[in-house]
Enzyme design. Structure first.
Site, PDB file in Angstrom:
ATOM      1  N   CYS A   1       3.496  -1.869  -8.161  1.00  0.00           N
ATOM      2  CA  CYS A   1       3.053  -1.891  -6.806  1.00  0.00           C
ATOM      3  C   CYS A   1       3.703  -2.959  -6.118  1.00  0.00           C
ATOM      4  O   CYS A   1       4.219  -3.561  -6.318  1.00  0.00           O
ATOM      5  CB  CYS A   1       1.749  -1.978  -6.715  1.00  0.00           C
ATOM      6  SG  CYS A   1       1.133  -0.986  -5.423  1.00  0.00           S
ATOM      7  N   THR A   2       4.513  -3.711  -5.821  1.00  0.00           N
ATOM      8  CA  THR A   2       5.535  -4.309  -4.977  1.00  0.00           C
ATOM      9  C   THR A   2       4.944  -5.446  -4.161  1.00  0.00           C
ATOM     10  O   THR A   2       3.781  -5.430  -3.809  1.00  0.00           O
ATOM     11  CB  THR A   2       6.125  -3.244  -4.023  1.00  0.00           C
ATOM     12  OG1 THR A   2       6.587  -2.163  -4.805  1.00  0.00           O
ATOM     13  CG2 THR A   2       7.224  -3.787  -3.165  1.00  0.00           C
ATOM     14  N   SER A   3       5.839  -6.386  -3.826  1.00  0.00           N
ATOM     15  CA  SER A   3       5.435  -7.488  -2.953  1.00  0.00           C
ATOM     16  C   SER A   3       6.588  -7.768  -2.010  1.00  0.00           C
ATOM     17  O   SER A   3       7.752  -7.549  -2.352  1.00  0.00           O
ATOM     18  CB  SER A   3       5.109  -8.738  -3.777  1.00  0.00           C
ATOM     19  OG  SER A   3       4.409  -9.678  -2.995  1.00  0.00           O
TER      20      SER A   3
END
Length: 526
Positions: free
Chosen positions: A334-336
């Site tokens: 899920c990425t930042s």
């Protein structure tokens, strides 16, 4: 159409203003690491790298050493921009036969057909080559001013403290508890006693120890990034991967490279938008902007017709992307999300990811590194443009962007899988078409077109927008809430070269996201 009632209150998160540099990230502690570097004399790339390392510690389920990323850099003095490609790569021994289809619909982020045992979503066969550090070290060597040991120092301190589990962290861990429990190394850390950790009712947070990760970060500070791919850290990582049953080997790590490329330059109105080339979402952003440019958008904010124009452009561009794009052969060398503006006007937009929450759910016990599940990005159906294959690169949804207008320079991006592109496109329009400041743009409701079968809208937009969109697809109206985030989680910085004034803004609903300004003590430097 029945819309849910408007929320009684909506979180307002003011933009942060400053002229000595700004850092905005999905976690305020990570942003503080970047501001430390700015105040020590580092430039925007130094600060972005420090923030990126810190994010891998304070929200390890999103990104870190075991993932990949994409970075855009704008150097003000040179008037030049660069794209740093740290996209993930499949293991050279990946065998498509390991991923037979079950015949059922899949439950992943992208709607692929289900693979037997979800082998492409979790576990050792879902792991791609972790390229993030290779890209970070390349960016540091080309554009930064400080040594790696200095940039990793704030992350070491955070890892030595341990992972602080407050209410939001507890939610993130609990949401993945069932799948984490299937993977012993990750469960041992994130599910102590077999249960998600929880803060005390008295307000004291729980703290999970990150000793192995802290030791790995300290080794990086001593030995350099080379250790991660061809040295002692690589040996430990390869041993853990082999024991877990991954097809990723020491030879894959040793061959890992990143690349600096020319960004895509996309004309839009009186501005130029820079985006990632290759298999990221930059080309799809270019197509959406091309389509949107034909619409007449004016006034202080978007009306129903504007949202219809957004939806048409996005749905067309996204459909073309999935039909036509993929890795048709070997990729060039899920990425930042976080953004940085330094006192010289340099800009960085950096997106980094493990892909799913907790990536593959495989934790390397010797290194403390949580590995990505980049195989999930591939279409498991043979013969498709984005099909699985050894040594191939998948399509990735990361979409950092930089916009250069006559009176403002903007760096922005988001996390959220296929929801990233809709957020980036609309924010660009709010800022370039409607001339909003960042605070207004980030508090303007958005729509999302990530799902082909429907359009999701922020319920605050009301029935007029919903009715205008209904001929395109079924419309779902939702309230903005902390979890699950139905829309992407963006962040941005804006610089006005004439005045030197800067702004930074983060997603209002995300409880950890925030921006910080560097203080007046920052030293003069590059």
């Amino acid at each position: 159409m029945n819309l849910p009632p408007l929320p009684r209150a909506f979180v307002h998160k003011p933009a942060v203003v400053g002229d000595r540099g700004l850092v905005v990230a999905q976690n305020l502690e990570a942003a503080r690491a970047g501001v430390e570097i700015l105040e020590a004399g580092g430039n925007a790339v130094d600060a972005a790298i420090a923030t990126g390392f810190a994010l891998g510690v304070v929200e390890p389920w999103m990104s870190g050493l075991g993932g990949g990323g994409a970075m855009l850099v704008r150097l003000a003095a040179e008037g030049r921009s660069f794209a740093v490609d740290m996209g993930m790569v499949a293991p050279r021994r990946l065998d498509p036969a390991d991923y037979p289809l079950s015949g059922r619909a899949g439950g992943d982020l992208f709607g692929w057909p289900e693979v037997l045992g979800n082998r492409n979503l979790e576990g050792p066969l879902s792991i791609c080559l972790p390229t993030w550090l290779a890209g970070i070290e390349l960016a540091r060597s080309r554009f930064a001013t400080l040594p790696l040991a200095e940039l990793v120092r704030p992350a070491i301190a955070l890892a030595r403290r341990g992972l602080v589990v407050d209410g939001y962290a507890m939610t993130m861990i609990a949401s993945s508890a069932a799948v984490l429990a299937r993977h012993p190394s990750a469960a041992a850390l994130y599910l102590p006693g077999g249960q998600p950790p929880a803060p005390s009712w008295t307000g004291e947070p729980a703290i999970l120890p990150l000793r192995a990760l802290a030791e790995t970060l300290e080794r990086l500070a001593r030995e350099g990034a080379e250790s991660f791919y061809r040295g002692g850290i690589a040996a430990d990582l390869a041993r853990d991967l082999a024991e877990a049953g991954s097809r990723l080997e020491a030879a894959d790590l040793a061959a890992c490279t990143a690349a600096v490329r020319e960004p895509l330059a996309l004309p839009y109105r009186d501005a130029r938008v820079l985006a990632m080339p290759g298999l990221f979402a930059g080309a799809t952003l270019a197509r959406a902007l091309e389509l949107l440019a034909a619409a007449t958008l004016a006034g202080p904010g978007p009306d129903a017709a504007a949202y219809v124009a957004y939806a048409r452009a996005l749905r067309t561009a996204q459909a073309e992307r999935l039909e036509r794009m993929g890795d048709a052969g070997p990729a060039p060398s899920c990425t930042s999300h976080l953004c940085v503006l330094d006192r010289h006007g340099n800009l960085v937009a950096l997106t980094q990811t493990l892909l799913s929450l907790f990536g593959s759910k495989v934790l390397s016990p010797r290194t403390g590194v949580l590995l990505n599940n980049g195989v999930m990005w591939f279409d498991p159906r043979p013969g498709r443009p984005n099909a699985l294959g050894p040594g191939r690169r998948p399509l990735a949804n990361m979409c950092p962007a930089i916009a250069l207008a006559p009176d403002r320079r903007i760096a922005l991006g988001a996390s959220g899988g296929r929801r990233i592109l809709p957020a980036v496109l609309q924010l660009l329009s709010f800022l370039l078409d409607h001339r909003m400041d960042l605070e207004a743009a980030f508090h303007t409701p958005r729509i999302d077109t990530a799902e082909a079968e429907r359009i999701t809208i922020d319920a605050r937009l009301g029935p007029e927008v919903a009715q205008a969109l209904a001929p395109l697809a079924p419309v779902r109206a939702v309230q903005p809430v902390v979890y699950p985030l139905t829309f992407a989680c963006p962040s941005a910085v804006l610089h006005e070269p004439a005045s030197g004034r800067g702004e930074a803004a983060a997603e209002p609903v995300q409880p950890w996201a925030g921006a910080l300004a560097a203080g007046p003590t920052a030293a003069a430097g590059a």
